[in-house]
Write an enzyme that holds these catalytic residues in place. Structure first.
Site, PDB file in Angstrom:
ATOM      1  N   CYS A 122      49.789 -23.916 -53.594  1.00 42.42           N
ATOM      2  CA  CYS A 122      49.671 -23.681 -52.138  1.00 42.42           C
ATOM      3  C   CYS A 122      50.076 -24.928 -51.293  1.00 42.42           C
ATOM      4  CB  CYS A 122      48.279 -23.181 -51.900  1.00 42.42           C
ATOM      5  SG  CYS A 122      48.106 -22.367 -50.234  1.00 42.42           S
ATOM      6  N   HIS A 208      47.667 -18.738 -55.690  1.00 44.41           N
ATOM      7  CA  HIS A 208      46.668 -19.481 -56.605  1.00 44.41           C
ATOM      8  C   HIS A 208      46.373 -18.891 -57.801  1.00 44.41           C
ATOM      9  CE1 HIS A 208      45.126 -21.478 -53.006  1.00 44.41           C
ATOM     10  NE2 HIS A 208      45.452 -20.330 -52.288  1.00 44.41           N
ATOM     11  N   GLU A 210      44.674 -20.138 -60.225  1.00 43.96           N
ATOM     12  CA  GLU A 210      43.374 -20.309 -60.655  1.00 43.96           C
ATOM     13  C   GLU A 210      42.436 -19.047 -60.415  1.00 43.96           C
ATOM     14  OE1 GLU A 210      43.239 -22.158 -56.553  1.00 43.96           O
ATOM     15  OE2 GLU A 210      44.747 -21.743 -58.170  1.00 43.96           O
TER      16      GLU A 210
END
Length: 381
Positions: A122, A208, A210
């Site tokens: 990001c 993202h 994660e």
């Protein structure tokens, strides 16, 4: 868990403390930056440089779940400390700022000259693009939520994936001019979703990986760690146990006693079990203080479980001492030297006053050990 919990009672520190480079102090396996950048573990293979991310700690968790040792540090961490860490890869997190904002997080551009793989997430991707001569602009519309992006499956970062995948995007700024040496390897419509410089092993993703809302996020992180950075999944429970045991043995001289204060919770019990594996039986003095505040029969259960671990535990039954305990409290907060006795703990409702009484009573009921040198070990690091 055990790293950092030993404090020599007679003097803080030990003879194996040595100065590192710059303003850092190296002690055992840890480096503490004296300028407030936190603790740096020397054997962490991946450093996560935090730009103020909402999901910063989650990145750390995902990397560790893939059995790779990672640590989170501020993006402003000096390059000397990054080099000292011996990290083999970097991940730059997301963040709320614009890369052009006056209050944008500072960083050392020399990070990109280390020659190790870097993944920007990001904000991290936007920072990479700007650093290498690209541009970032604020778009008229934001992307917030799950979107399908088109990816280039031949890119190492997307190895094993199809041509489309669902990801979580949360951004208002987007890449406009792509930095020299980089190519676009994923897009969301006309918005760049990922870039790569395979020669430099530097990658950026706007989404993202994660979070669970990114369908193939774990695979993308796995590709970065194992395909790009060529790391091995060696950060296992067994290896961490071996590290802790080694740390204990090198920290506690053979003629010293460790006073282990046990609450009976998971942390202190695991710490006690590691001590049992690392030290001789006569080097461990395990102490459990029954303060009367546990659930019914819980103290006895704690004692029984620790005995099953093979620990010789000393239990101090001190419920009455705590119930009737008192301390001295300032009469006037502006003049702390004037004190008066408190009520007995059983009649106190103020949480801060209770804390002070419990602390004082604990010091009174703890055994007075007659050793010239000993170490204090607790569940906290």
């Amino acid at each position: 868990m055990v790293s950092g919990v030993f404090e020599e009672e007679m003097e803080i520190g030990s003879s194996n403390t040595r100065k590192g480079s710059g303003n850092s102090e190296e002690t055992g396996r840890r480096v503490v930056d004296m300028e407030g950048n936190g603790a740096l573990v020397l054997d962490a293979e991946v450093l996560i440089l935090d730009a103020g991310a909402q999901y910063g700690k989650l990145i750390d968790r995902r990397v560790r779940e893939l059995s790779v040792h990672s640590e989170v540090l501020p993006l402003s961490t000096p390059i000397s400390m990054v080099q000292l860490s011996g990290a083999k890869a970097l991940i730059i997190s997301g963040g709320p700022n614009s890369v052009y904002a006056t209050d944008a997080p500072s960083y050392d551009p020399a990070l990109f000259k280390l020659g190790i793989p870097i993944l920007g997430i990001c904000y991290g991707m936007q920072m990479i693009n700007k650093e290498f001569g690209g541009s970032v602009v604020k778009k008229e519309t934001r992307e917030d939520g799950q979107y399908f992006v088109d990816i280039e499956p031949r890119s190492p970062i997307f190895k094993g994936l199809g041509k489309r995948t669902e990801v979580l995007l949360t951004h208002g700024d987007s890449l406009e001019k792509i930095a020299s040496g980089f190519s676009v390897v994923a897009s969301s419509g006309n918005i760049v979703a990922a870039i790569s410089n395979e020669e430099a092993r530097i990658y950026g993703v706007q989404f993202h990986p994660e979070v669970d809302l990114t369908a193939d996020g774990t695979q993308i992180l796995r590709n970065f760690l194992f395909e790009v950075a060529n790391l091995a999944p060696s950060f296992t429970l067994r290896s961490r146990e071996a590290q802790c045991i080694e740390y204990i043995r090198t920290s506690v001289p053979s003629n010293n006693i460790v006073l282990m204060l046990l609450s009976g919770g998971v942390d202190s019990t695991v710490c006690a079990a590691l001590l049992k594996k690392a030290l001789r039986e006569d080097q461990i003095l395990a102490l459990h203080v029954d303060n009367g505040f546990l659930r019914k029969n819980e103290s006895e259960a704690v004692e029984a479980s620790l005995v099953r671990l093979g620990l010789k535990i000393r239990v101090v039954r001190a419920a009455q001492d705590f119930f009737c305990g008192t301390t001295n409290l300032p009469i006037d907060p502006s003049n702390p030297s004037k004190l008066s006795p408190s009520k007995q703990l059983a009649f106190v409702t103020d949480p801060e006053e209770k804390r002070k009484i419990i602390g004082d009573v604990f010091m009174h009921v703890s055994p007075r050990l007659d050793y010239s040198k000993r170490f204090l070990c607790s569940e906290y690091s």
